[in-house]
Design an enzyme around this catalytic site. Sequence first.
Site, PDB file in Angstrom:
ATOM      1  N   GLN A   9     -21.432  31.832 -40.754  1.00  0.00           N
ATOM      2  CA  GLN A   9     -22.019  33.132 -40.464  1.00  0.00           C
ATOM      3  C   GLN A   9     -22.432  33.214 -39.002  1.00  0.00           C
ATOM      4  OE1 GLN A   9     -24.246  34.424 -43.738  1.00  0.00           O
ATOM      5  NE2 GLN A   9     -25.130  36.205 -42.735  1.00  0.00           N
ATOM      6  N   SER A  94     -21.314  25.729 -43.218  1.00  0.00           N
ATOM      7  CA  SER A  94     -22.032  26.534 -44.205  1.00  0.00           C
ATOM      8  C   SER A  94     -21.044  27.260 -45.113  1.00  0.00           C
ATOM      9  CB  SER A  94     -22.999  27.494 -43.500  1.00  0.00           C
ATOM     10  OG  SER A  94     -23.867  28.103 -44.422  1.00  0.00           O
ATOM     11  N   LEU A  95     -20.994  28.603 -45.077  1.00  0.00           N
ATOM     12  CA  LEU A  95     -20.044  29.307 -45.935  1.00  0.00           C
ATOM     13  C   LEU A  95     -18.612  28.862 -45.664  1.00  0.00           C
ATOM     14  CD1 LEU A  95     -18.083  31.887 -44.765  1.00  0.00           C
ATOM     15  CD2 LEU A  95     -20.329  32.603 -43.989  1.00  0.00           C
ATOM     16  N   ARG A 119     -23.130  34.369 -53.298  1.00  0.00           N
ATOM     17  CA  ARG A 119     -23.920  33.463 -52.466  1.00  0.00           C
ATOM     18  C   ARG A 119     -24.705  34.245 -51.421  1.00  0.00           C
ATOM     19  NH1 ARG A 119     -23.096  30.491 -47.595  1.00  0.00           N
ATOM     20  NH2 ARG A 119     -23.867  28.330 -47.627  1.00  0.00           N
ATOM     21  N   HIS A 203     -30.624  27.698 -45.571  1.00  0.00           N
ATOM     22  CA  HIS A 203     -30.624  26.231 -45.516  1.00  0.00           C
ATOM     23  C   HIS A 203     -32.039  25.657 -45.396  1.00  0.00           C
ATOM     24  CE1 HIS A 203     -26.304  26.110 -45.534  1.00  0.00           C
ATOM     25  NE2 HIS A 203     -26.278  26.992 -44.554  1.00  0.00           N
ATOM     26  N   GLN A 252     -26.084  22.389 -50.849  1.00  0.00           N
ATOM     27  CA  GLN A 252     -25.896  22.961 -49.516  1.00  0.00           C
ATOM     28  C   GLN A 252     -26.756  24.200 -49.276  1.00  0.00           C
ATOM     29  OE1 GLN A 252     -23.126  25.870 -48.559  1.00  0.00           O
ATOM     30  NE2 GLN A 252     -21.858  24.542 -47.275  1.00  0.00           N
TER      31      GLN A 252
END
Length: 312
Positions: A9, A94-95, A119, A203, A252
């Site tokens: 992101q 991340s994503l 998500r 996170h 995660q």
Amino acid sequence: MRAFLFPGQGSQKIGMGAELAAASAAAREVFGEVDEALRQNLTALMREGPDDRLTLTENAQPAIMANAIATLRVLEQDFGVKISEKADCVAGHSLGEYTALAAIGAFGLADTARLLKLRGWSMQAAVPVGEGTMAVLLGADISQATALAEAAAQGEVCEVANDNDPSQVVISGHTAAIERAVALVKEHGIKRGMILNVSAPFHSSLMAPAAERMAHALAATPPKAFTLPLYANVTAAAVTDPDEERALLVEQVTGRVRWRETILAMRSHGVESFVELGGKVLGPMVGRIDKDAQVRSLITMADLEAFAKEIA
């Protein structure tokens, strides 16, 4: 050895994917399938905006994935460069870990889009707007950032969220704690701290409700067998077992993105070349982590054509 990388992101922008869609049926097919899976015209939002809607987490996450997978499909179908033949491993920030899994066959494209939509929504919904945020620390290593987060917490959540490279660490938590951390950066020998324009404290342990939702979603849509090893964010180690990866994807959501360690782990296992697909965020990070690494960022048709000729 070569690794393919997939951005996270922050890499979204108006117009993303438009050139690929105009030039390639393979790209148009990706965008069409994602639109159908989500039952929304995400492609138009990517192409035309408005920016405030595209940057919503539930839209940005599937959009970034769709753009990166479209880039990969063009590379594979239009230029004949197969990831299974030209890469030794993959990773995503991340994503981007979901994008990487889609690239190596662990998730279908439609399932990946739906998982990332959920998500993104779950992460946004986990904390009321305004109660949590993130900040980037420039000129900070992980030890400095950890000490700062501990000093600023004062009973609230203030945690290291992303260990991106030797000079950039992101912290996440309650808004007041993050603001205290930014005010204390000079005392901890850190060059600069900046509050990020994000909608939630990603996170961090505040994301626990989102992790629970993703656990249920991933139980219903688990990853399948991989065609290549994947380096996971929360362990910075290679994973080949789908069941292990499913658990790591849940972890995660609240866990640290150990990107610097991930790149160093790949380097220690012989990876020399890193190719970022669909963005130009991770490539510069890799260069700051190891100046001897070979780095390419592929975004345009010209980028893809030049890369295909080089490795033919």
